[in-house]
Enzyme design. Structure first.
Site, mmCIF file in Angstrom:
data_model
loop_
_atom_site.group_PDB
_atom_site.id
_atom_site.type_symbol
_atom_site.label_atom_id
_atom_site.label_comp_id
_atom_site.label_asym_id
_atom_site.label_seq_id
_atom_site.Cartn_x
_atom_site.Cartn_y
_atom_site.Cartn_z
ATOM 1 N N THR A 1 0.835 -1.206 0.000
ATOM 2 C CA THR A 1 0.000 0.000 0.000
ATOM 3 C C THR A 1 0.871 1.258 0.000
ATOM 4 O O THR A 1 0.485 2.284 -0.567
ATOM 5 C CB THR A 1 -0.939 0.035 1.216
ATOM 6 O OG1 THR A 1 -0.179 -0.148 2.417
ATOM 7 C CG2 THR A 1 -2.003 -1.047 1.118
ATOM 8 N N PHE B 1 -6.937 -5.208 -0.162
ATOM 9 C CA PHE B 1 -8.242 -5.793 -0.469
ATOM 10 C C PHE B 1 -9.265 -5.630 0.643
ATOM 11 O O PHE B 1 -10.450 -5.554 0.385
ATOM 12 C CB PHE B 1 -8.073 -7.286 -0.792
ATOM 13 C CG PHE B 1 -7.309 -7.538 -2.055
ATOM 14 C CD1 PHE B 1 -7.938 -7.530 -3.282
ATOM 15 C CD2 PHE B 1 -5.941 -7.760 -2.024
ATOM 16 C CE1 PHE B 1 -7.240 -7.742 -4.460
ATOM 17 C CE2 PHE B 1 -5.221 -7.979 -3.190
ATOM 18 C CZ PHE B 1 -5.877 -7.970 -4.409
ATOM 19 N N ARG B 2 -8.801 -5.575 1.902
ATOM 20 C CA ARG B 2 -9.756 -5.721 3.003
ATOM 21 C C ARG B 2 -9.776 -4.587 4.013
ATOM 22 O O ARG B 2 -10.520 -4.657 4.976
ATOM 23 C CB ARG B 2 -9.479 -7.053 3.734
ATOM 24 C CG ARG B 2 -9.799 -8.266 2.887
ATOM 25 C CD ARG B 2 -9.465 -9.565 3.579
ATOM 26 N NE ARG B 2 -9.936 -10.706 2.789
ATOM 27 C CZ ARG B 2 -9.295 -11.209 1.761
ATOM 28 N NH1 ARG B 2 -8.136 -10.687 1.388
ATOM 29 N NH2 ARG B 2 -9.783 -12.231 1.092
ATOM 30 N N ILE C 1 1.020 -10.084 -5.368
ATOM 31 C CA ILE C 1 1.230 -10.563 -6.738
ATOM 32 C C ILE C 1 1.947 -9.526 -7.589
ATOM 33 O O ILE C 1 2.104 -9.705 -8.793
ATOM 34 C CB ILE C 1 -0.112 -10.936 -7.400
ATOM 35 C CG1 ILE C 1 -1.033 -9.692 -7.512
ATOM 36 C CG2 ILE C 1 -0.816 -12.056 -6.630
ATOM 37 C CD1 ILE C 1 -2.288 -9.918 -8.343
ATOM 38 N N HIS D 1 0.377 -16.380 -3.785
ATOM 39 C CA HIS D 1 -0.845 -16.184 -4.571
ATOM 40 C C HIS D 1 -0.572 -15.943 -6.045
ATOM 41 O O HIS D 1 -1.418 -15.405 -6.759
ATOM 42 C CB HIS D 1 -1.667 -15.040 -3.980
ATOM 43 C CG HIS D 1 -2.152 -15.317 -2.592
ATOM 44 N ND1 HIS D 1 -2.572 -14.322 -1.728
ATOM 45 C CD2 HIS D 1 -2.265 -16.479 -1.906
ATOM 46 C CE1 HIS D 1 -2.921 -14.869 -0.581
ATOM 47 N NE2 HIS D 1 -2.741 -16.179 -0.663
ATOM 48 N N CYS E 1 -3.735 -25.718 -21.424
ATOM 49 C CA CYS E 1 -2.487 -26.495 -21.406
ATOM 50 C C CYS E 1 -1.512 -26.032 -20.328
ATOM 51 O O CYS E 1 -0.466 -26.633 -20.128
ATOM 52 C CB CYS E 1 -1.810 -26.461 -22.770
ATOM 53 S SG CYS E 1 -1.037 -24.874 -23.190
ATOM 54 N N CYS F 1 -3.883 -18.769 -25.993
ATOM 55 C CA CYS F 1 -2.579 -19.427 -25.992
ATOM 56 C C CYS F 1 -2.135 -19.675 -27.434
ATOM 57 O O CYS F 1 -2.922 -20.135 -28.267
ATOM 58 C CB CYS F 1 -2.692 -20.740 -25.222
ATOM 59 S SG CYS F 1 -1.256 -21.824 -25.300
ATOM 60 N N CYS G 1 -2.210 -23.935 -27.858
ATOM 61 C CA CYS G 1 -3.451 -24.719 -27.927
ATOM 62 C C CYS G 1 -4.697 -23.860 -28.104
ATOM 63 O O CYS G 1 -5.809 -24.391 -28.186
ATOM 64 C CB CYS G 1 -3.597 -25.584 -26.674
ATOM 65 S SG CYS G 1 -4.042 -24.643 -25.186
ATOM 66 N N ASN H 1 2.187 -4.154 11.523
ATOM 67 C CA ASN H 1 0.967 -4.047 10.719
ATOM 68 C C ASN H 1 0.115 -2.923 11.285
ATOM 69 O O ASN H 1 0.053 -2.741 12.497
ATOM 70 C CB ASN H 1 0.187 -5.372 10.762
ATOM 71 C CG ASN H 1 -0.930 -5.425 9.739
ATOM 72 O OD1 ASN H 1 -0.700 -5.196 8.552
ATOM 73 N ND2 ASN H 1 -2.137 -5.729 10.180
#
Length: 257
Positions: free
Chosen positions: A31, A38-39, A107, A123, A134, A156, A159, A222
């Site tokens: 952040t 997200f929360r 991520i 994640h 595939c 892709c 495939c 935190n």
């Protein structure tokens, strides 16, 4: 010395006594680089949109175009984000030989931008795309380029299956090899430092208990309280970028003496 200074000193002492530190980072780590979490009450992404409409694999398959338009906007913010002072402090600490690895719920790939090593992305990553048929993995640019050319069902090249960002969506399991690596890190650590995670999502929520079970100590930095605060050696409810660099500098100064 005020209470915060005392806590910074205590965390530095714990780091100096430890040989196998694992750092666990959550959304609060990013952040401060401008990426919404997200929360968080009032500001979290899932308070603004329905996670099962814009974050589940089933909704992605059923309405790929709608999901991709939303993700492209969010993704551009992620790709522009730069390491903050907290990310850089982790890298400094790792270069001292203290940090064995980083477990992250994020991520965004910012730890890599900060040149940290041995990172387990629990994640997945927004920097890759993956074929749902595939399972071939591509750089995320392969998917974005198709979308920017007007193809909202990116496919892709092998495939022709549907591509999606290689992050874990609701309805998808975490990869078994990722979980094995994470468990091994926790089992081998003597200090688990938790930075910016609310510890509400499993399996991450179980890692502090696992660390305690093998005799490791806990440090939590935190903004909000967590259910595991009472078991930690030190808890600091403050911004990571304000506090963690001070801790690392204290460690560096002691090691120089």
């Amino acid at each position: 010395m005020n209470e915060l200074d005392e806590k910074i000193q205590k965390v530095a002492e714990l780091i100096l006594k430890s040989q196998a530190i694992v750092i666990l980072t959550g959304a609060g780590m990013s952040t401060e680089s401008g990426i919404a979490d997200f929360r968080s009450p009032g500001t979290g992404l899932w308070e603004k949109v329905d996670p099962y409409e814009f974050g589940s694999v089933n909704s992605y398959i059923a309405n790929t175009s709608k999901n991709l338009k939303f993700m492209l906007e969010m993704g551009m913010n992620i790709f522009r984000a730069k390491p903050n002072k907290g990310h850089k402090a982790i890298t400094k600490l790792q270069k001292l030989g203290k940090v064995k690895g980083i477990l992250t719920q994020n991520i965004d790939g910012i730890h890599q931008k900060a040149h940290s090593k041995n990172i387990v992305e629990l994640h997945g990553t927004a920097n890759e795309s993956k074929c749902l048929r595939c399972h071939k993995v591509y750089p995320i640019t392969s998917m974005i380029n198709q979308v920017l050319q007007g193809n909202y069902s990116p496919s892709c090249e092998v495939c022709h299956g549907l591509l999606k960002p290689n992050a874990i969506f609701f309805g998808e399991p975490l990869l078994s090899e990722t979980l094995i690596k994470a468990d091994q890190m926790i089992n081998d650590c003597d200090l688990l430092i938790i930075l910016g995670s609310s510890l509400l999502v499993y399996p991450v929520a179980s890692y502090p208990d696992k660390a305690l079970a093998v005799g490791a100590k806990l440090v939590i930095i935190n903004i909000q309280e967590t259910h595991i605060d009472k078991y930690a050696e030190v808890v600091i409810h403050d911004k990571i970028g304000d506090v963690f660099p001070l801790i690392v500098e204290t460690v560096i100064n002691v090691m120089k003496d």
